[in-house]
Write an enzyme that holds these catalytic residues in place. Structure first.
Site, short mmCIF file in Angstrom:
data_model
loop_
_atom_site.label_atom_id
_atom_site.label_comp_id
_atom_site.label_asym_id
_atom_site.label_seq_id
_atom_site.Cartn_x
_atom_site.Cartn_y
_atom_site.Cartn_z
N LYS A 112 0.82 -1.22 0.00
CA LYS A 112 0.00 0.00 0.00
C LYS A 112 0.84 1.26 0.00
CE LYS A 112 -3.57 -2.61 0.65
NZ LYS A 112 -4.77 -2.70 -0.13
C1 LIG Z 1 -0.87 -7.74 2.22
C2 LIG Z 1 -1.98 -7.65 1.24
N1 LIG Z 1 -2.00 -8.51 0.22
C3 LIG Z 1 -3.00 -8.50 -0.68
C4 LIG Z 1 -4.05 -7.61 -0.58
C5 LIG Z 1 -5.11 -7.63 -1.64
O1 LIG Z 1 -4.95 -6.54 -2.51
P1 LIG Z 1 -6.21 -5.97 -3.28
O2 LIG Z 1 -7.18 -5.57 -2.23
O3 LIG Z 1 -5.69 -4.81 -4.05
O4 LIG Z 1 -6.73 -7.06 -4.11
C6 LIG Z 1 -4.07 -6.70 0.48
C7 LIG Z 1 -5.16 -5.72 0.67
O5 LIG Z 1 -5.51 -4.98 -0.14
C8 LIG Z 1 -3.00 -6.70 1.38
O6 LIG Z 1 -2.95 -5.81 2.37
N1 LIG Z 2 -6.59 -5.26 1.96
C1 LIG Z 2 -6.88 -3.88 2.13
C2 LIG Z 2 -8.35 -3.61 2.02
C3 LIG Z 2 -8.60 -2.25 1.45
O1 LIG Z 2 -8.13 -2.26 0.15
P1 LIG Z 2 -7.90 -1.00 -0.75
O2 LIG Z 2 -6.79 -1.42 -1.65
O3 LIG Z 2 -9.16 -0.74 -1.45
O4 LIG Z 2 -7.51 0.16 0.11
C4 LIG Z 2 -6.27 -3.40 3.44
O5 LIG Z 2 -5.27 -3.95 3.83
O6 LIG Z 2 -6.76 -2.49 4.05
#
Ligand SMILES: Cc1ncc(COP(=O)(O)O)c(C=O)c1O
Ligand SMILES: N[C@@H](CCOP(=O)(O)O)C(=O)O
Length: 467
Positions: A112
């Site tokens: 993120k």
């Molecule tokens: C460590 C981790 N892996 C994978 C994901 C999944 O990613 P996305 O929500 O973009 O599919 C998340 C949350 O978004 C995450 O925090």
């Molecule tokens: N897995 C995410 C959930 C929120 O996802 P986002 O990519 O839409 O912000 C988290 O870790 O918060």
């Protein structure tokens, strides 16, 4: 560049407005009116560039000219200057044709940070120019929240409220959200799961009175700028492995579908991506959807990869929009059905298009733990449970001759218990985060109740009405 809502009932906007809006006013998600195109020569020219230089080239076409090249470069340099690896997002080889793309070298140890460090800086730039403030509401299953709190801590023009599911995130994730000393960031533990938190955020955006009163903005992947910034590492990884002269496939641990949608966007922009493989944990709604054509929510179960404990995968709406040939009426019908009955059926032609681009698989708890153990034994690589989910699925679906990049979305030290149980190794937190496990926590527990959460935000936000 202009952006349209997937529901086509909100104004068409430029980049800076989309950045501040978050969710479109019709409840849809913004996407670019057309995909910028990179030719093979332009992709080849990315070879040898630093991550920040490549980010500038790839993101520039999306961003209004009123943000100058010099300002954009300085925003990007500041964003990736916070990363603790020279390459920003390095590749590590873990098998003859298997590579792990480490996206966790930012301040909060999750992918993120790649988009959030950029988002905070570019938002601040736009707000400063406009003389405006925003109140940000975000939902997290663990990582978005910590990344947002780190990136926006102390921001003069933004108050940040992060909702996380009470007792359903790892202790490290929780403390990254609750130990900040900055008075513009607020952690709210919601009595519910991640889907409840995300539903609260979306309801706030759809409550136009509240939205306008506090100048609501969003930093979840509903915000186009998050997706845009995440397209960059698909380019840098593929180019390091020989693109555009070689096709690369990606396996992505998936929850809210933002990260893998960024891969789809990179492909639409001209990057020669082979397959995009969705990897889920036991909350396998996306794997089931690809198999059956029916998106059908069930109860969410707690897993060792809590950030993917998601049923309502918000960016799937963007894919639906693309796969239906941008048929907003079809998207609206599917989303209405999801709201009413918790399910919808993907139109046949759209399903076919989705299956042409994507494959999907799942890893249950035992398979994830085994993958952590086996990967360590075979290559000395210690994967976190989210990454291990993707490694398991990538190995299961690998095709002969395919070069596979597996996205590593979190550092194992964010999930020490699960990693130790699986491998016998307790991964240590890096020095700069050690203090969080003993620091005082500050958060408010609230029920999953829109009115109560909105009242809390109004009481603590310093942003006055835009009207
Ligand atoms: C460590 C981790 N892996 C994978 C994901 C999944 O990613 P996305 O929500 O973009 O599919 C998340 C949350 O978004 C995450 O925090
Ligand atoms: N897995 C995410 C959930 C929120 O996802 P986002 O990519 O839409 O912000 C988290 O870790 O918060």
């Amino acid at each position: 560049m202009q952006f349209v809502s997937t529901r086509a009932e909100a104004p068409v906007l430029g980049f800076s407005d989309v950045l501040l809006q978050g969710l479109a006013r019709d409840g849809g998600l913004y996407v670019p009116t057309e995909w910028p195109q990179f030719s093979p020569e332009e992709i080849r020219a990315l070879r040898g560039l630093s991550y920040a230089e490549a980010a500038f080239v790839i993101m520039r076409p999306f961003i209004d000219e009123d943000i100058s090249d010099a300002d954009l470069k300085s925003i990007i340099d500041g964003s990736y200057g916070t990363f603790r690896h020279q390459a920003t997002c390095p590749l590590v080889q873990t098998g003859p044709s298997e590579f792990v793309l480490e996206l966790f070298h930012g301040p909060t140890l999750a992918f993120k940070d790649v988009a959030m460090q950029f988002l905070a800086r570019i938002m601040d730039h736009v707000l400063e120019k406009r003389g405006e403030r925003v109140t940000i509401a975000g939902a997290t299953s663990g990582d978005t929240g910590g990344a947002a709190i780190d990136a926006f801590a102390g921001a003069k023009r933004a108050d940040v409220f992060i909702m996380f599911p009470h007792n359903r995130v790892s202790p490290v994730q929780q403390r990254q959200m609750t130990t900040s000393k900055a008075d513009n960031v607020h952690a709210i533990a919601v009595e519910g799961n991640f889907d409840d938190c995300q539903a609260l955020v979306k309801s706030m955006f759809n409550d136009h009175g509240f939205r306008d009163q506090i100048g609501l903005s969003g930093v979840n992947s509903i915000n186009w700028a998050r997706i845009m910034a995440q397209t960059v590492y698909y380019f840098t990884a593929a180019v390091s492995l020989g693109a555009p002269d070689r096709e690369i496939s990606f396996t992505v641990p998936t929850g809210n579908f933002g990260d893998i949608f960024a891969g789809y966007a990179a492909k639409r922009m001209g990057l020669p991506i082979g397959r995009l493989i969705i990897a889920t944990n036991s909350n396998d709604i996306l794997a089931r959807t690809l198999a059956t054509g029916r998106y059908e929510t069930r109860g969410v179960v707690a897993t060792m990869s809590p950030s993917m404990d998601i049923q309502v995968s918000s960016n799937f709406e963007r894919l639906l929009f693309e796969a239906t040939g941008r048929d907003a009426a079809e998207v609206r019908a599917c989303m209405e059905s999801l709201k009413q009955s918790g399910s919808f059926t993907i139109p046949e032609a759209a399903l076919e298009r989705i299956r042409e681009e994507f494959a999907a698989g799942r890893a249950d708890e035992e398979e994830t733990a085994r993958t952590i153990r086996e990967t360590l034994e075979a290559s000395g690589y210690l994967a976190d449970p989210h990454t291990a989910t993707a490694l398991k699925v990538a190995r299961e679906l690998a095709q002969p001759g395919e070069t596979m990049v597996v996205l590593s979305t979190a550092h194992p030290a964010k999930f020490p218990q699960a990693v130790e149980d699986a491998s016998g190794i307790n991964p240590a937190l890096p020095a700069w985060l050690e203090g969080i496990m003993t620091a005082e926590e500050r958060f408010t527990v609230l029920p999953s109740d829109l009115k109560m959460v909105e009242d809390h935000i109004i009481r603590h936000s310093r942003t006055e009405s835009r009207e």
